[in-house]
Design an enzyme around this catalytic site. Structure first.
Site: not given
Length: 280
Positions: A2-3
């Site tokens: 996840p960014e």
DNA sequence: CCGACAACCTGTGAGC
DNA sequence: TGCTCACAGGTTGTCG
């Protein structure tokens, strides 16, 4: 995993579903993620009501009225909302059970907030007091989707830096939330070579880069994030921004803009993808 | 202060 | 089928 977009997609799903609910139970199935699990977590959380969920960089902050529960999803973490009673699967390390809303007269609609994280690079911390002054958050850089993230502000932080622009925009002390996918995608949109020394990129180019980062992150949030292998939103749906990637993961394929062959290089032990013709 | 690199951990896919 | 290797969305700590 996840960014910023994936973390924000998770927040957008969880916040309306859990706000104003009360914690009824906590189940921990691992002694630690990146850090040891918070001591006495059930005792601290049970009976408290969730006021809201905010995000700082890739961190999620669950506000329990002054004290906060902080999540980081690391490389492989996800947060899901599930009906009470859903059996745990491999790597389901944390459950937080929330009561049905206080004023509802429908039958029980309790929910589990469940964290799954195969690699255990994620984090779960209890923070008393102002989370902004916590060591993990205090030194974070600019929020890319806020107004203060401008070419001028970025230029001030890049002055004198000789490292490659791609590595520097992934530095959370400069700007938060831009990870390996969105760094490559944003540099492509801005037409900047990822190897360019950060301190030597012109203000005009930084202006394009700032706009490209904002656009890319917003588009990815709108698309539900990028799901390469194991990211899912809190409802279990994968995002579809991976189908809009212009360079990431496209080594050897033609550039969608000019037809040149997309290249893969290594920068700081991370893969970087770029178009040698569009990015100079 | 800056930059380069190893480490943390599990799963997956490629190649033999 | 099964082994080994490289690699994966992130961050921290150490060393020069």
């Amino acid at each position: 995993m996840p960014e910023l977009p994936e973390v924000e997609v998770t927040r957008l799903g969880i916040e309306p579903a859990l706000s104003h609910r009360r914690v009824t139970d906590v189940v921990l199935r691992a002694p630690a993620l990146r850090y040891p699990m918070p001591a006495e977590l059930a005792g601290r959380l049970c009976g408290r009501t969730l006021a809201g969920v905010s995000r700082r960089g890739k961190y999620l902050l669950f506000d329990f009225g002054g004290s906060h529960l902080l999540f980081h999803l690391g490389m492989s973490g996800t947060l899901r909302l599930l009906p009470v009673g859903t059996p745990p699967r491999k790597h389901d390390h944390v459950d937080i059970l929330f009561s049905d809303t206080v004023f509802s007269d429908t039958p029980s609609d309790d929910l589990i907030l469940r964290m799954n994280d195969p690699r255990r690079f994620g984090a779960l911390l209890w923070i008393d007091g102002d989370p902004a002054s916590h060591p993990l958050l205090a030194k974070l850089g600019m929020e890319p989707l806020e107004r203060g993230f401008t070419a001028r502000a970025l230029a001030a932080r890049l002055a004198g830096r000789t490292a490659a622009i791609k590595q520097v925009i992934m530095d959370a002390g400069i700007v938060v939330g831009v990870g390996n996918i969105y760094a490559s995608e944003s540099l492509f949109r801005a037409g900047i070579d990822p190897r360019a020394p950060a301190g030597k990129v012109s203000l005009a180019r930084l202006d394009r880069l700032v706009k490209a980062i904002k656009e890319t992150l917003r588009a990815a949030i709108h698309a539900g994030g990028s799901s390469l292998r194991d990211f899912f939103g809190c409802d279990g749906d994968p995002g579809h921004f991976q189908f809009e990637h212009r360079v990431y993961g496209r080594e050897g394929e033609p550039c969608r803009q000019c037809g040149a062959t997309i290249r893969l290089i290594r920068q700081g032990q991370r893969a970087s993808y770029f178009c040698p013709r569009c990015q100079r």
